[in-house]
Design a protein around this motif. Sequence first.
Motif, mmCIF file in Angstrom:
data_model
loop_
_atom_site.group_PDB
_atom_site.id
_atom_site.type_symbol
_atom_site.label_atom_id
_atom_site.label_comp_id
_atom_site.label_asym_id
_atom_site.label_seq_id
_atom_site.Cartn_x
_atom_site.Cartn_y
_atom_site.Cartn_z
ATOM 1 N N ASN A 199 17.467 -48.014 -5.653
ATOM 2 C CA ASN A 199 18.079 -48.924 -6.611
ATOM 3 C C ASN A 199 18.835 -48.094 -7.652
ATOM 4 O OD1 ASN A 199 18.285 -50.407 -9.188
ATOM 5 N ND2 ASN A 199 17.184 -52.017 -8.107
ATOM 6 N N MET A 200 20.172 -48.150 -7.630
ATOM 7 C CA MET A 200 20.976 -47.292 -8.508
ATOM 8 C C MET A 200 20.649 -47.497 -9.978
ATOM 9 S SD MET A 200 23.047 -44.841 -8.824
ATOM 10 C CE MET A 200 24.068 -44.539 -7.411
ATOM 11 N N ARG A 201 20.378 -48.705 -10.390
ATOM 12 C CA ARG A 201 20.052 -48.955 -11.803
ATOM 13 C C ARG A 201 18.777 -48.205 -12.196
ATOM 14 N NH1 ARG A 201 20.265 -54.943 -13.309
ATOM 15 N NH2 ARG A 201 22.430 -54.460 -12.889
ATOM 16 N N GLN A 202 17.778 -48.232 -11.349
ATOM 17 C CA GLN A 202 16.534 -47.514 -11.637
ATOM 18 C C GLN A 202 16.743 -46.000 -11.581
ATOM 19 O OE1 GLN A 202 13.831 -49.249 -8.807
ATOM 20 N NE2 GLN A 202 13.381 -50.982 -10.137
ATOM 21 N N VAL A 203 17.567 -45.544 -10.649
ATOM 22 C CA VAL A 203 17.886 -44.111 -10.562
ATOM 23 C C VAL A 203 18.543 -43.662 -11.862
ATOM 24 C CG1 VAL A 203 19.370 -42.416 -9.411
ATOM 25 C CG2 VAL A 203 18.065 -44.057 -8.047
ATOM 26 N N GLU A 204 19.540 -44.410 -12.335
ATOM 27 C CA GLU A 204 20.233 -44.062 -13.581
ATOM 28 C C GLU A 204 19.272 -44.057 -14.765
ATOM 29 O OE1 GLU A 204 23.354 -43.085 -13.991
ATOM 30 O OE2 GLU A 204 23.873 -43.308 -11.888
ATOM 31 N N ASP A 205 18.384 -45.038 -14.844
ATOM 32 C CA ASP A 205 17.412 -45.099 -15.938
ATOM 33 C C ASP A 205 16.494 -43.884 -15.938
ATOM 34 O OD1 ASP A 205 18.468 -47.524 -16.720
ATOM 35 O OD2 ASP A 205 16.827 -48.732 -15.888
ATOM 36 N N MET A 206 16.002 -43.510 -14.774
ATOM 37 C CA MET A 206 15.082 -42.364 -14.691
ATOM 38 C C MET A 206 15.790 -41.046 -15.017
ATOM 39 S SD MET A 206 12.100 -43.436 -14.291
ATOM 40 C CE MET A 206 11.366 -41.823 -14.077
ATOM 41 N N ARG A 207 17.007 -40.895 -14.551
ATOM 42 C CA ARG A 207 17.739 -39.664 -14.858
ATOM 43 C C ARG A 207 18.025 -39.575 -16.355
ATOM 44 N NH1 ARG A 207 22.683 -38.992 -11.575
ATOM 45 N NH2 ARG A 207 22.834 -41.215 -11.818
ATOM 46 N N LEU A 208 18.313 -40.695 -16.994
ATOM 47 C CA LEU A 208 18.534 -40.706 -18.434
ATOM 48 C C LEU A 208 17.265 -40.282 -19.165
ATOM 49 C CD1 LEU A 208 20.358 -41.295 -20.831
ATOM 50 C CD2 LEU A 208 19.650 -43.682 -20.677
ATOM 51 N N ILE A 209 16.122 -40.778 -18.733
ATOM 52 C CA ILE A 209 14.841 -40.392 -19.345
ATOM 53 C C ILE A 209 14.610 -38.890 -19.180
ATOM 54 C CG2 ILE A 209 12.330 -40.604 -19.107
ATOM 55 C CD1 ILE A 209 12.881 -43.619 -18.422
ATOM 56 N N ILE A 210 14.892 -38.364 -18.009
ATOM 57 C CA ILE A 210 14.721 -36.924 -17.768
ATOM 58 C C ILE A 210 15.625 -36.124 -18.702
ATOM 59 C CG2 ILE A 210 15.114 -35.064 -16.091
ATOM 60 C CD1 ILE A 210 14.296 -37.188 -13.905
ATOM 61 N N ILE A 211 16.891 -36.500 -18.783
ATOM 62 C CA ILE A 211 17.842 -35.783 -19.638
ATOM 63 C C ILE A 211 17.414 -35.843 -21.097
ATOM 64 C CG2 ILE A 211 20.213 -35.817 -20.527
ATOM 65 C CD1 ILE A 211 21.047 -36.749 -17.677
ATOM 66 N N GLN A 212 16.999 -37.001 -21.568
ATOM 67 C CA GLN A 212 16.579 -37.146 -22.956
ATOM 68 C C GLN A 212 15.375 -36.275 -23.264
ATOM 69 O OE1 GLN A 212 16.116 -41.424 -23.202
ATOM 70 N NE2 GLN A 212 18.087 -41.646 -24.202
ATOM 71 N N ASN A 213 14.424 -36.197 -22.361
ATOM 72 C CA ASN A 213 13.233 -35.396 -22.598
ATOM 73 C C ASN A 213 13.521 -33.899 -22.571
ATOM 74 O OD1 ASN A 213 10.624 -37.024 -22.909
ATOM 75 N ND2 ASN A 213 11.741 -38.105 -21.333
ATOM 76 N N VAL A 214 14.356 -33.466 -21.673
ATOM 77 C CA VAL A 214 14.679 -32.042 -21.591
ATOM 78 C C VAL A 214 15.499 -31.581 -22.778
ATOM 79 C CG1 VAL A 214 15.943 -30.319 -20.242
ATOM 80 C CG2 VAL A 214 14.448 -31.947 -19.087
ATOM 81 N N THR A 215 16.427 -32.421 -23.235
ATOM 82 C CA THR A 215 17.287 -32.009 -24.341
ATOM 83 C C THR A 215 16.656 -32.261 -25.722
ATOM 84 O OG1 THR A 215 18.427 -34.144 -24.316
ATOM 85 C CG2 THR A 215 19.405 -32.354 -23.027
ATOM 86 N N ALA A 216 15.601 -33.031 -25.796
ATOM 87 C CA ALA A 216 14.961 -33.313 -27.079
ATOM 88 C C ALA A 216 14.343 -32.059 -27.686
ATOM 89 C CB ALA A 216 13.894 -34.400 -26.923
ATOM 90 N N CYS A 217 13.721 -31.243 -26.889
ATOM 91 C CA CYS A 217 13.049 -30.037 -27.367
ATOM 92 C C CYS A 217 13.338 -28.874 -26.407
ATOM 93 C CB CYS A 217 11.555 -30.258 -27.463
ATOM 94 S SG CYS A 217 11.088 -31.622 -28.527
ATOM 95 N N ARG A 222 15.797 -29.038 -8.696
ATOM 96 C CA ARG A 222 16.239 -30.423 -8.559
ATOM 97 C C ARG A 222 15.206 -31.386 -9.136
ATOM 98 N NH1 ARG A 222 15.215 -29.332 -2.916
ATOM 99 N NH2 ARG A 222 13.293 -30.335 -2.296
ATOM 100 N N ALA A 223 15.718 -32.480 -9.662
ATOM 101 C CA ALA A 223 14.899 -33.619 -10.067
ATOM 102 C C ALA A 223 15.385 -34.776 -9.210
ATOM 103 C CB ALA A 223 15.072 -33.921 -11.546
ATOM 104 N N LEU A 224 14.571 -35.155 -8.258
ATOM 105 C CA LEU A 224 14.938 -36.199 -7.308
ATOM 106 C C LEU A 224 14.235 -37.496 -7.673
ATOM 107 C CD1 LEU A 224 16.198 -37.192 -4.645
ATOM 108 C CD2 LEU A 224 14.190 -36.264 -3.467
ATOM 109 N N VAL A 225 15.024 -38.529 -7.939
ATOM 110 C CA VAL A 225 14.490 -39.865 -8.173
ATOM 111 C C VAL A 225 14.604 -40.589 -6.837
ATOM 112 C CG1 VAL A 225 14.707 -41.999 -9.479
ATOM 113 C CG2 VAL A 225 15.242 -39.810 -10.578
ATOM 114 N N ALA A 226 13.518 -40.600 -6.092
ATOM 115 C CA ALA A 226 13.511 -41.157 -4.731
ATOM 116 C C ALA A 226 13.397 -42.676 -4.787
ATOM 117 C CB ALA A 226 12.383 -40.554 -3.924
ATOM 118 N N CYS A 227 14.525 -43.309 -5.050
ATOM 119 C CA CYS A 227 14.571 -44.755 -5.208
ATOM 120 C C CYS A 227 15.915 -45.233 -4.671
ATOM 121 C CB CYS A 227 14.429 -45.093 -6.692
ATOM 122 S SG CYS A 227 14.576 -46.832 -7.074
#
Length: 75
Positions: free
Chosen positions: A53-71, A46-51
């Motif tokens: 604020n839904m907007r911040q949660v969505e932003d952090m999950r997007l960053i995680i997805i982008q980094n994992v799928t980039a390489c 699991r990757a838990l964004v302990a926040c």
Amino acid sequence: MDIENSGSGNSPNVLNSITKAQGKSAVTVGLVGFGGEKLKDLVDIRALVACDNMRQVEDMRLIIIQNVTACPGEY
């Protein structure tokens, strides 16, 4: 492998997908916000964004997805 994304960790369709994947012995991954609720306890990884604020949660999950799928070969 089943990778699921849920802001609240309680989305019925996401929980159902994880349960079905586990029945097929798949590795399960959850990207979740807030406290993780039900999803955090179901998944293998699991990757838990302990926040709260839904907007911040969505932003952090997007960053995680982008980094994992980039390489993908590097993880």
